[in-house]
Design a protein around this motif. Sequence first.
Motif, PDB file in Angstrom:
ATOM      1  N   MET A 151       0.836  -1.207   0.000  1.00  0.00           N
ATOM      2  CA  MET A 151       0.000   0.000   0.000  1.00  0.00           C
ATOM      3  C   MET A 151       0.872   1.258   0.000  1.00  0.00           C
ATOM      4  N   THR A 152       0.369   2.311  -0.637  1.00  0.00           N
ATOM      5  CA  THR A 152       1.102   3.579  -0.671  1.00  0.00           C
ATOM      6  C   THR A 152       0.852   4.402   0.587  1.00  0.00           C
ATOM      7  N   LEU A 153      -0.069   3.957   1.427  1.00  0.00           N
ATOM      8  CA  LEU A 153      -0.358   4.592   2.726  1.00  0.00           C
ATOM      9  C   LEU A 153      -0.912   5.997   2.574  1.00  0.00           C
ATOM     10  N   GLY A 154      -1.454   6.315   1.414  1.00  0.00           N
ATOM     11  CA  GLY A 154      -2.026   7.641   1.187  1.00  0.00           C
ATOM     12  C   GLY A 154      -0.977   8.732   1.049  1.00  0.00           C
ATOM     13  N   LEU A 155       0.253   8.347   0.736  1.00  0.00           N
ATOM     14  CA  LEU A 155       1.350   9.311   0.605  1.00  0.00           C
ATOM     15  C   LEU A 155       1.710   9.516  -0.858  1.00  0.00           C
ATOM     16  N   THR A 156       2.225  10.700  -1.163  1.00  0.00           N
ATOM     17  CA  THR A 156       2.769  10.914  -2.497  1.00  0.00           C
ATOM     18  C   THR A 156       4.041  10.079  -2.636  1.00  0.00           C
ATOM     19  N   GLN A 157       4.476   9.862  -3.852  1.00  0.00           N
ATOM     20  CA  GLN A 157       5.683   9.058  -4.064  1.00  0.00           C
ATOM     21  C   GLN A 157       6.911   9.649  -3.364  1.00  0.00           C
ATOM     22  N   PRO A 158       7.121  10.980  -3.436  1.00  0.00           N
ATOM     23  CA  PRO A 158       8.285  11.537  -2.727  1.00  0.00           C
ATOM     24  C   PRO A 158       8.210  11.332  -1.198  1.00  0.00           C
ATOM     25  N   ARG A 159       7.013  11.483  -0.616  1.00  0.00           N
ATOM     26  CA  ARG A 159       6.863  11.280   0.833  1.00  0.00           C
ATOM     27  C   ARG A 159       7.072   9.817   1.201  1.00  0.00           C
ATOM     28  N   LEU A 160       6.522   8.906   0.376  1.00  0.00           N
ATOM     29  CA  LEU A 160       6.701   7.478   0.629  1.00  0.00           C
ATOM     30  C   LEU A 160       8.187   7.123   0.540  1.00  0.00           C
ATOM     31  N   ASN A 161       8.883   7.655  -0.454  1.00  0.00           N
ATOM     32  CA  ASN A 161      10.324   7.395  -0.584  1.00  0.00           C
ATOM     33  C   ASN A 161      11.094   7.901   0.630  1.00  0.00           C
ATOM     34  N   ALA A 162      10.737   9.095   1.121  1.00  0.00           N
ATOM     35  CA  ALA A 162      11.402   9.640   2.304  1.00  0.00           C
ATOM     36  C   ALA A 162      11.168   8.739   3.510  1.00  0.00           C
ATOM     37  N   LEU A 163       9.959   8.232   3.657  1.00  0.00           N
ATOM     38  CA  LEU A 163       9.641   7.325   4.757  1.00  0.00           C
ATOM     39  C   LEU A 163      10.450   6.039   4.646  1.00  0.00           C
ATOM     40  N   LEU A 164      10.472   5.462   3.450  1.00  0.00           N
ATOM     41  CA  LEU A 164      11.166   4.189   3.251  1.00  0.00           C
ATOM     42  C   LEU A 164      12.690   4.326   3.372  1.00  0.00           C
TER      43      LEU A 164
END
Length: 91
Positions: free
Chosen positions: A47-60
């Motif tokens: 799941m993308t967790l409702g995040l934009t791709q840049p935010r998801l990348n920062a989280l990961l």
Amino acid sequence: MSGKLKRVLGSDNIFIDLGFDKVEAENLKMRSDLMIRIMEFHRKSGMTLGLTQPRLNALLKGKIGQFSLDTLVNIASRAGLNVRLVVKKAA
């Protein structure tokens, strides 16, 4: 190199061991623990967790400075994760 290496037992909070003050270290530990749980959930679910791709990348990538505790609780809640806080007197 002369002498023996000295072995030092760390605390249960790596951020204290790294020299952060106690208040900031506690906040960083809670944020990092929550980030790890969210990353594990993402890895299993995709799941993308409702995040934009840049935010998801920062989280990961573990960019802890880009996420407040409040934001991480909101992300976890949107993903259906149940977040609990345990407060007890310090030893």
